[in-house]
Each structure stands twice: as structure tokens, then as C-alpha cells.
Design an enzyme around this catalytic site. Structure first.
Site, mmCIF file in Angstrom:
data_model
loop_
_atom_site.group_PDB
_atom_site.id
_atom_site.type_symbol
_atom_site.label_atom_id
_atom_site.label_comp_id
_atom_site.label_asym_id
_atom_site.label_seq_id
_atom_site.Cartn_x
_atom_site.Cartn_y
_atom_site.Cartn_z
ATOM 1 N N GLN A 11 0.817 -1.216 0.000
ATOM 2 C CA GLN A 11 0.000 0.000 0.000
ATOM 3 C C GLN A 11 0.851 1.268 0.000
ATOM 4 O OE1 GLN A 11 -3.938 -0.158 2.176
ATOM 5 N NE2 GLN A 11 -2.817 -1.704 3.378
ATOM 6 N N ASP A 31 15.757 -9.906 -2.678
ATOM 7 C CA ASP A 31 15.069 -10.863 -1.817
ATOM 8 C C ASP A 31 15.496 -10.600 -0.379
ATOM 9 O OD1 ASP A 31 13.947 -12.934 -0.463
ATOM 10 O OD2 ASP A 31 14.972 -14.531 -1.556
ATOM 11 N N THR A 57 3.408 -8.271 6.949
ATOM 12 C CA THR A 57 2.221 -7.664 7.552
ATOM 13 C C THR A 57 1.107 -8.665 7.849
ATOM 14 O OG1 THR A 57 1.386 -7.107 5.346
ATOM 15 C CG2 THR A 57 2.670 -5.421 6.497
ATOM 16 N N ASP A 97 1.777 0.555 15.638
ATOM 17 C CA ASP A 97 1.316 0.690 17.021
ATOM 18 C C ASP A 97 1.356 -0.635 17.773
ATOM 19 O OD1 ASP A 97 -1.790 -0.447 17.319
ATOM 20 O OD2 ASP A 97 -1.246 0.088 15.275
ATOM 21 N N TYR A 120 3.961 -10.513 15.553
ATOM 22 C CA TYR A 120 4.156 -9.409 14.610
ATOM 23 C C TYR A 120 4.724 -8.189 15.327
ATOM 24 C CZ TYR A 120 2.839 -5.384 11.729
ATOM 25 O OH TYR A 120 2.846 -4.209 11.025
ATOM 26 N N LYS A 124 8.402 -6.256 14.741
ATOM 27 C CA LYS A 124 8.489 -4.842 14.377
ATOM 28 C C LYS A 124 9.286 -4.063 15.429
ATOM 29 C CE LYS A 124 6.862 -3.049 11.293
ATOM 30 N NZ LYS A 124 7.435 -2.778 9.939
ATOM 31 N N TRP A 145 -3.640 1.030 11.185
ATOM 32 C CA TRP A 145 -4.888 0.857 10.430
ATOM 33 C C TRP A 145 -4.782 1.444 9.011
ATOM 34 C CZ3 TRP A 145 -9.810 1.640 13.935
ATOM 35 C CH2 TRP A 145 -9.662 0.894 15.118
#
Length: 280
Positions: A11, A31, A57, A97, A120, A124, A145
Site C-alpha cells: 500500500q 530478496d 504484515t 502501534d 508481529y 516490528k 490501520w
């Protein structure tokens, strides 16, 4: 300013390509699951700034494949940050977040204690720490979001479900700021330019305003898209997932406005633009 973007079809990467002249590289060219690939790409392209928009993600899948998620979300950014530090060029990195526990109702500040609720988030957070440890001029942008007309996201899921259903149950006790990917891209580009001009990076929050629950966000999507769909509120406990979700995804974005003059985006404006792109 010559910009190298890791990530091509996600995105944020898609929006970066739409908004600026960048070199965006995907899996075929670098890669990131392979050690040394990120550094080699930076050496090959010799940019003046690097933006990392690549990430694992798949939140639920990370529970079973944490080592792979760690490679993409922590090890690869560590290589990018080290390569940028060695060359004296700025590095911008996107985080989440999910590094916070997700409790309470107060918006999280950058220096609040971290306590990721899932794999996850742990990967991060490890990425953030590695970027900082590299010692270069780096900016970490935590967001939440994310939505756009591209890829998989909540807005597109709601619109797809509304094609065949006139009522939906949506979680109402998770609250955060929906953030248009287009605004994230614009913010990264502004930060990159400022850092190329000599400004220092740092750790920052950037999320849409005002804060809203998933259920109320769904209602806004349907209302603005002209879809006659009823939304029933349910608690998180009624929608179990492999990875625990934070109830509080609120982010305090005042530091970014203070240091870079970038205010939190209004998600309703971004939503209208996305709906127009999708044809309503």
C-alpha cells in the site's frame, strides 16, 4: 534527492511510486529474506535516501512463522540502516502501534513503555531497535490501520462484504486511527527531504484522526459509499484470532507536528479519495 524504496506493490510503496520519482524494488530484485540483499541493493543504486516500505504484515501468520517475520521485519531493516549509516545517507522506516501493549484508553506517546501483544509486534519492535542501534540518521514512523485502494485492507474488505450482505458484525472495543497510505507516503517523502537537507530523524507517530472503533469506521465506510449495510457491535472476545489484537491503538502524533510540521491526517478525507478511486 534520489530515493530508493524497498517494497514495490504494498500500500505505501504503491503510493510512493505514484507521488514521486523513486526507484522501488521488490522481491525479484532484492530478496530481503536473503542476508546481504538489502545492502547490495543500496550499494548498486547509490541513492541519497532510503525508505523501507517492505514488511511482513500478515499478523496472524506471524504467530506460526515468527522467524520468517523476524527476518523481514527486523534483520532486513537492520541491514538497510547499517548500510545507510555507513554511507551517511538518511533512512526512513515504517513501524506500527503493535509495539505497545494495546491497553488503556490514552494515546500512546513515542517514549511510552513497549510490550508487543503478538509475534508481529515483537518483530516490528526488534526492527525499530536495530534501526536505532545502527547509529545513522534514521526516522521511524509508527502508524496504524493503513488503508488505500490497493492491496488488502479493512476498507476494501468491508466493501467486498457489502456486495452480498446487508448486515455485518464488527469489533467495537478496538479503537485507533485509520491512516490513508497516500498520506503516509507523502509524510515519508517530506521527512526524507528534510533529512537530506540536514534535519535529524527520530521516532514518530502518524495516524489518522479522529480516533474511531472498527465498527464505527465500518459505518462511515458504508455511509460514504452509499451502501445500505447495518453494523452490529461485537467485542474482541467474540472474534478470536491467532494473534492478540490491541484494544488501544491510539497514537499521539504531536511530536511529528512539532518537529516536521506534519499534522495527523483526517481519515474521512482520505476515505473519500479511496472510495472515488474504487468507484464508490
Amino acid at each position: 534527492m534520489t530515493i530508493l524504496v524497498f517494497g514495490r506493490n504494498g500500500q505505501v510503496a504503491t503510493e510512493l511510486r505514484a507521488q514521486a520519482e523513486v526507484t522501488a524494488i521488490g522481491h525479484a530484485e532484492a530478496d530481503l529474506m536473503t542476508e546481504g540483499a538489502a545492502e547490495a541493493a543500496i550499494a548498486r543504486h547509490a541513492p541519497t535516501v532510503v525508505i523501507n516500505a517492505a514488511a511482513w504484515t500478515a499478523v496472524d501468520k506471524a504467530e506460526a512463522e515468527e522467524a520468517a517475520a523476524m527476518r523481514l521485519n527486523a534483520d532486513a531493516p537492520a541491514e538497510m540502516a547499517a548500510a545507510c549509516a555507513a554511507r551517511g545517507i538518511p533512512f526512513c522506516h515504517v513501524s506500527t502501534d503493535y509495539v505497545f501493549a494495546g491497553t488503556g484508553e490514552t494515546p500512546w506517546c513515542e517514549d511510552d513503555p513497549v510490550a508487543p501483544p503478538n509475534a508481529y509486534g515483537r518483530t516490528k519492535l526488534a526492527g525499530e531497535r536495530a534501526v536505532i542501534a545502527a547509529g545513522g540518521n534514521a526516522a521511524i514512523l509508527r502508524t496504524s490501520w493503513v488503508f488505500s485502494a490497493h492491496g488488502a485492507n479493512f476498507v476494501k474488505t468491508m466493501l467486498r462484504l457489502s456486495e452480498t450482505r446487508d448486515s455485518l458484525t464488527v469489533v467495537a472495543d478496538q479503537v485507533g486511527g485509520p491512516t490513508p497510505a497516500a498520506d503516509i507516503a507523502a509524510t515519508l517523502l517530506r521527512m526524507a527531504q528534510a533529512m537530506c537537507d540536514g534535519q535529524n530523524g527520530g521516532l514518530y507517530h502518524y495516524a489518522g484522526a479522529p480516533m474511531v472503533s472498527w465498527a464505527d469506521f465500518a459505518r462511515a465506510i458504508f455511509a460514504r459509499a452509499g451502501r445500505n449495510v447495518t453494523v452490529e457491535d461485537i467485542p474482541t472476545a467474540a472474534y478470536p484470532t491467532p494473534a492478540a489484537r490491541p484494544l488501544n491503538s491510539r497514537l499521539d502524533c504531536s511530536r511529528l507536528e512539532r518537529d516536521f510540521g506534519i499534522a495527523a491526517p483526517h481519515w474521512k478525507t482520505g476515505l473519500d479519495k479511496v472510495l472515488a478511486q474504487l468507484g464508490g
